[in-house]
Design an enzyme around this catalytic site. Structure first.
Site, short mmCIF file in Angstrom:
data_model
loop_
_atom_site.label_atom_id
_atom_site.label_comp_id
_atom_site.label_asym_id
_atom_site.label_seq_id
_atom_site.Cartn_x
_atom_site.Cartn_y
_atom_site.Cartn_z
N ALA A 48 1.72 -0.51 8.83
CA ALA A 48 1.68 0.77 9.55
C ALA A 48 2.68 1.76 8.95
O ALA A 48 2.90 2.83 9.49
CB ALA A 48 1.95 0.55 11.02
N GLU A 90 10.92 12.18 2.52
CA GLU A 90 9.90 11.21 2.09
C GLU A 90 9.76 11.27 0.57
O GLU A 90 9.76 12.36 -0.02
CB GLU A 90 8.58 11.57 2.79
N SER A 103 7.63 -0.41 7.57
CA SER A 103 8.45 -1.27 6.74
C SER A 103 8.51 -2.73 7.17
O SER A 103 9.56 -3.37 7.07
CB SER A 103 9.85 -0.68 6.69
N SER A 104 7.38 -3.27 7.59
CA SER A 104 7.38 -4.68 7.95
C SER A 104 7.70 -5.53 6.71
O SER A 104 8.31 -6.59 6.83
CB SER A 104 6.02 -5.07 8.52
N ASP A 115 14.16 1.70 2.88
CA ASP A 115 13.74 0.78 3.93
C ASP A 115 14.79 -0.32 4.15
O ASP A 115 15.25 -0.55 5.27
CB ASP A 115 12.39 0.13 3.57
C1 GLA Z 1 7.85 3.41 1.10
C2 GLA Z 1 8.97 2.87 0.21
C3 GLA Z 1 10.27 3.65 0.41
C4 GLA Z 1 10.03 5.16 0.30
C5 GLA Z 1 8.85 5.58 1.16
C6 GLA Z 1 8.48 7.04 0.95
O1 GLA Z 1 8.15 3.16 2.44
O2 GLA Z 1 9.20 1.51 0.47
O3 GLA Z 1 11.24 3.21 -0.51
O4 GLA Z 1 9.86 5.53 -1.03
O5 GLA Z 1 7.69 4.81 0.88
O6 GLA Z 1 9.52 7.85 1.39
#
Ligand code: GLA
Length: 369
Positions: A104, A16, A107-108, A153
């Site tokens: 949530a 993360e 990644s919508s 994402d």
């Molecule tokens: C969001 C960002 C990703 C990543 C995450 C944390 O989802 O869009 O690129 O940095 O946070 O890991």
């Protein structure tokens, strides 16, 4: 001609806040999607109709400007990109349906930009591949949303493969698939239903703090490495040159990158217990060093740490709300959901939303007429 596009969300097992630091991530696409149907029309007014939020966006294809409604900017930013590059983009209608929860942390937003980009590419017969879409998402996020996001994402959404995680090196976009299939274990997301309004600015602050650490390391070691590729020993050599906050951020990123590489090895060996322990360590760092967690996320992770049938748990995505990702023994999953939901409601007076996910394929598209 009608083009239909299915664009999935993503989970991230571990790694993360490493993507924008040139580190590794271990995500997978999921079986929850946004579905687009797009076709050309004759006048200048384009319409995007979103069934999930029951809203329409009507705009003139020749006058693209930012909107005050957040989700519109994902669409407008994408069109802005293509209008600047191509001269055959004309009016269209597009319907958008989704079973992907919004806000949530699955990644919508990247699914929306990726899916809509693919829809435009196919409708107007343009020559862009998956790696171009990864860059288009970054363009829209930077220029229309104001987020200095990484590539995890959009890469996952475009390159996902059923029953496989992607070990992605965000330093050079090299990747390999790692099989993730178990008869006895399931991935369960628990949505806290907490949405942090300052997430973009807090996220960009983390990006800036990491850039400070990276540039001090690079000038001390006369190098041009990305932050995640330093070692903790090297970071500790320059500890007195960094303020505590910047040191903590860098410490987390470097350790998290190492954990991600180790995790990919453990998962290959089906050592889910060992991997679960690293999930808890990841959460500990996100909470105490990176400071992107919140009390609801911490509550869930702490709760699970007492349960034998939960192998690992941590917050997932940008943070400040959203979901935890949990690795749970299949036989106990329904009891677990019941128990944690009841306690969560009692403690926070809010509902917890469980989301059982499978790792699915990345974005798909076809002509339907
Ligand atoms: C969001 C960002 C990703 C990543 C995450 C944390 O989802 O869009 O690129 O940095 O946070 O890991």
């Amino acid at each position: 001609m009608i083009i239909k596009v299915k664009s999935p969300g993503r989970i991230n097992l571990i790694g993360e806040h490493t993507d924008y630091n040139g580190g590794h991530v271990l995500p997978g696409a999921i079986d929850k999607k946004i579905i687009f149907e797009i076709y050309k029309i004759e006048n200048n007014d384009c319409e995007d109709k979103s069934d999930s939020i029951e809203e329409s966006l009507l705009f003139n294809i020749n006058e693209i400007k930012k909107s005050n409604t957040h989700w519109h900017n994902y669409i407008l930013g994408t069109i802005d990109f293509f209008k600047k590059k191509e001269n055959n983009i004309t009016s269209f209608k597009c319907s958008i349906k989704s079973n992907l929860p919004i806000g949530a942390g699955i990644s919508s937003s990247s699914a929306l930009i990726s899916g809509f980009s693919r829809a435009i590419i196919e409708l107007f017969d343009l020559k862009y591949d998956k790696s171009d879409i990864v860059n288009i998402v970054s363009y829209v996020e930077r220029n229309f949303i104001g987020l200095q996001g990484g590539i995890m994402d959009q890469f996952t959404i475009n390159y996902g493969l059923k029953d496989n995680l992607i070990l992605l090196n965000c330093n050079n976009s090299s990747y390999n698939y790692i099989k993730f299939k178990s008869e006895s274990i399931r991935i369960l997301l628990l949505n806290t239903n907490v949405k942090h309004s300052l997430i973009n600015s807090a996220y960009n602050d983390r990006v800036n703090e990491c850039q400070i650490a990276e540039s001090i390391l690079n000038s001390y070691f006369n190098d041009s490495r990305r932050l995640a590729n330093y070692k903790l020993d090297e970071l500790n050599e320059i500890k007195d040159k960094l303020n505590t906050t910047v040191y903590n951020r860098a410490n987390f990123v470097i350790a998290e990158n190492e954990r991600t590489i180790t995790s990919s090895r453990l998962i290959k060996q089906s050592n889910f217990k060992g991997f679960g322990k690293l999930m808890y360590k990841s959460h500990h760092g996100l909470r105490n060093l990176y400071e992107v967690s919140c009390s609801e996320l911490d509550y869930i992770v702490d709760f699970t740490s007492k349960l034998k049938y939960v192998l690992g748990s941590r917050m997932m995505g940008g943070g400040f709300g959203g979901c935890t990702i949990n690795l749970v023994e299949k036989n106990h999953i329904d009891n677990f959901i019941e128990e944690i939901s009841e306690n969560y409601l009692k403690t926070f007076n809010k509902n917890l939303t469980p989301i059982k996910v499978n790792i699915g394929n990345g974005l798909t598209y076809k002509k339907i007429k």
